[in-house]
Design a protein around this motif. Structure first.
Motif, PDB file in Angstrom:
ATOM      1  N   LEU A  84       0.833  -1.204   0.000  1.00 21.01           N
ATOM      2  CA  LEU A  84       0.000   0.000   0.000  1.00 21.01           C
ATOM      3  C   LEU A  84       0.869   1.256   0.000  1.00 21.01           C
ATOM      4  O   LEU A  84       0.591   2.220  -0.731  1.00 21.01           O
ATOM      5  CB  LEU A  84      -0.935   0.000   1.214  1.00 21.01           C
ATOM      6  N   VAL A  85       1.936   1.250   0.813  1.00 17.18           N
ATOM      7  CA  VAL A  85       2.842   2.401   0.879  1.00 17.18           C
ATOM      8  C   VAL A  85       3.494   2.644  -0.482  1.00 17.18           C
ATOM      9  O   VAL A  85       3.553   3.784  -0.971  1.00 17.18           O
ATOM     10  CB  VAL A  85       3.920   2.180   1.958  1.00 17.18           C
ATOM     11  N   ILE A 103       0.911   4.079  -2.965  1.00 15.77           N
ATOM     12  CA  ILE A 103       0.622   5.503  -2.700  1.00 15.77           C
ATOM     13  C   ILE A 103       1.780   6.381  -3.176  1.00 15.77           C
ATOM     14  O   ILE A 103       1.564   7.455  -3.743  1.00 15.77           O
ATOM     15  CB  ILE A 103       0.349   5.721  -1.201  1.00 15.77           C
ATOM     16  N   LEU A 104       3.014   5.918  -2.952  1.00 18.07           N
ATOM     17  CA  LEU A 104       4.183   6.671  -3.407  1.00 18.07           C
ATOM     18  C   LEU A 104       4.194   6.784  -4.933  1.00 18.07           C
ATOM     19  O   LEU A 104       4.508   7.849  -5.490  1.00 18.07           O
ATOM     20  CB  LEU A 104       5.468   6.003  -2.921  1.00 18.07           C
ATOM     21  N   ILE A 105       3.857   5.686  -5.620  1.00 18.51           N
ATOM     22  CA  ILE A 105       3.804   5.702  -7.082  1.00 18.51           C
ATOM     23  C   ILE A 105       2.729   6.670  -7.564  1.00 18.51           C
ATOM     24  O   ILE A 105       2.977   7.532  -8.418  1.00 18.51           O
ATOM     25  CB  ILE A 105       3.530   4.290  -7.638  1.00 18.51           C
ATOM     26  N   VAL A 145       4.448  -6.780  -4.413  1.00 20.74           N
ATOM     27  CA  VAL A 145       5.389  -5.774  -3.934  1.00 20.74           C
ATOM     28  C   VAL A 145       6.543  -5.580  -4.905  1.00 20.74           C
ATOM     29  O   VAL A 145       6.990  -4.447  -5.150  1.00 20.74           O
ATOM     30  CB  VAL A 145       5.920  -6.176  -2.537  1.00 20.74           C
ATOM     31  N   PHE A 146       7.008  -6.665  -5.489  1.00 24.87           N
ATOM     32  CA  PHE A 146       8.147  -6.575  -6.398  1.00 24.87           C
ATOM     33  C   PHE A 146       7.833  -5.688  -7.600  1.00 24.87           C
ATOM     34  O   PHE A 146       8.624  -4.820  -7.968  1.00 24.87           O
ATOM     35  CB  PHE A 146       8.550  -7.974  -6.877  1.00 24.87           C
ATOM     36  N   ILE A 147       6.676  -5.891  -8.224  1.00 25.26           N
ATOM     37  CA  ILE A 147       6.300  -5.105  -9.394  1.00 25.26           C
ATOM     38  C   ILE A 147       6.129  -3.639  -9.026  1.00 25.26           C
ATOM     39  O   ILE A 147       6.573  -2.732  -9.736  1.00 25.26           O
ATOM     40  CB  ILE A 147       5.014  -5.661 -10.029  1.00 25.26           C
ATOM     41  N   ASN A 148       5.494  -3.375  -7.891  1.00 27.90           N
ATOM     42  CA  ASN A 148       5.304  -1.981  -7.474  1.00 27.90           C
ATOM     43  C   ASN A 148       6.634  -1.304  -7.143  1.00 27.90           C
ATOM     44  O   ASN A 148       6.809  -0.113  -7.406  1.00 27.90           O
ATOM     45  CB  ASN A 148       4.362  -1.918  -6.274  1.00 27.90           C
TER      46      ASN A 148
END
Length: 322
Positions: free
Chosen positions: A4-5, A8-10, A194-197
């Motif tokens: 989620l973090v 949101i950063l992206i 998580v890896f893709i994000n």
């Protein structure tokens, strides 16, 4: 929580960069930056989808379809930004209405959803969404490759203006189209891992750095010529309609050679065709024609040939020997 973090950063990073580019805060490449800002704004909505999924918020189906329609324009906005980066004087023509064919088909598909089976709708959705992304990805790639050749006609150094960083967006856009389409169609309850994000977050920072660093591509006073047979560089052994050794051209050639040998303008790190034309007293078109016809080179090769010879001379100069 980490996913989620990252999401949101992206989303926040792309949205902020979209505002900066759309308002053209850096005051260069005006139209291109505005289209690029529009592209970023549309691109950010893919991660808005992700945030909604992670927070398990239900979006009404009509609103979701409207959002997906806007998302469908993302590759087109990216391609148009490249069009104006590579040709800032580009003007729309009637044939450009073909850009609306894909969105029209996609709109019809969304409208027909209640009358189609889930299987047919999903397959048609995937074909149109990915096909649209692939089509403009290929067009953008071709346009950037052509740009790398075009800038040799007026620039002596290509790296600051060759738009190589946009190639990475092409790869990221293709990956984003695949990932988000699969996410939206096959896994509406899940989320990108998580890896893709984390990968996309690094892409966002990369894009932010290079897009804000991008200087004005075309020097003031230079207009990209239409590519015709007359503007092609003559090849050795091929005669042209105009004799390259007529008296006027010979005088211009001798004057240019004298300037290159005495004033050594090639030592200017960011020498452009416009700047050299000012020094010779010729127009940009006249100088370009002179170099292409008499030396059978483009501006980039002409200037860098002098730079290479200068470097060789310095390397063999005993005064610089250790």
């Amino acid at each position: 929580m980490l996913n989620l973090v990252l999401t949101i950063l992206i989303f926040g990073g792309i949205l902020l960069l979209a505002f900066i580019k759309f308002t053209n805060a850096v005051a260069v490449n005006g139209k291109a930056n505005r289209y690029f800002g529009l592209f970023l704004l549309l691109w950010s909505t893919f991660w808005l989808d992700e945030i909604v999924a992670l927070e398990q918020v239900l979006i009404p189906l009509p609103l979701l379809r409207v959002l997906q329609l806007f998302q469908f324009f993302t590759p087109l906005a990216f391609y148009l930004s490249i069009v104006f980066y590579t040709n800032p004087t580009y003007h729309y023509r009637p044939k450009d209405l073909i850009y609306l064919v894909g969105p029209a088909f996609f709109t019809v598909l969304l409208y027909m959803e209640p009358h189609l089976s889930n299987s047919i709708f999903r397959h048609a959705f995937i074909v149109l969404f990915l096909g649209n992304a692939l089509f403009y990805t290929v067009l953008a790639y071709i346009r950037l490759r052509q740009h790398a050749k075009n800038i040799e006609s007026f620039a002596s150094v290509k790296e600051p203006i060759d738009l190589h960083w946009l190639m990475y967006i092409i790869y990221a856009l293709a990956l984003a189209a695949v990932a988000t389409t699969v996410y939206n169609i096959f896994d509406t309850t899940g989320a990108l891992n998580v890896f893709i994000n984390a990968l996309f977050l690094s892409v966002v920072y990369f894009v932010a750095y290079h897009s804000l660093k991008q200087k004005e591509i075309y020097p003031k006073g230079y207009t990209l010529p239409e590519v015709t047979e007359e503007t092609q560089i003559p090849k050795p052994g091929v005669s042209n309609k105009k004799d390259p050794e007529d008296q006027a051209l010979l005088q211009q050639k001798e004057a240019l050679l004298h300037l290159m040998n005495t004033q050594q303008p090639y030592l200017e790190s960011e020498l452009t065709l416009v700047r050299l034309a000012e020094m010779t007293g010729l127009s940009v078109h006249q100088l370009s024609h002179l170099i292409n016809t008499c030396f059978q080179e483009n501006f980039f090769l002409f200037i860098n040939r002098y730079r290479v010879e200068k470097a060789k001379a310095l390397l063999t100069d005993p005064r610089y020997a250790s």
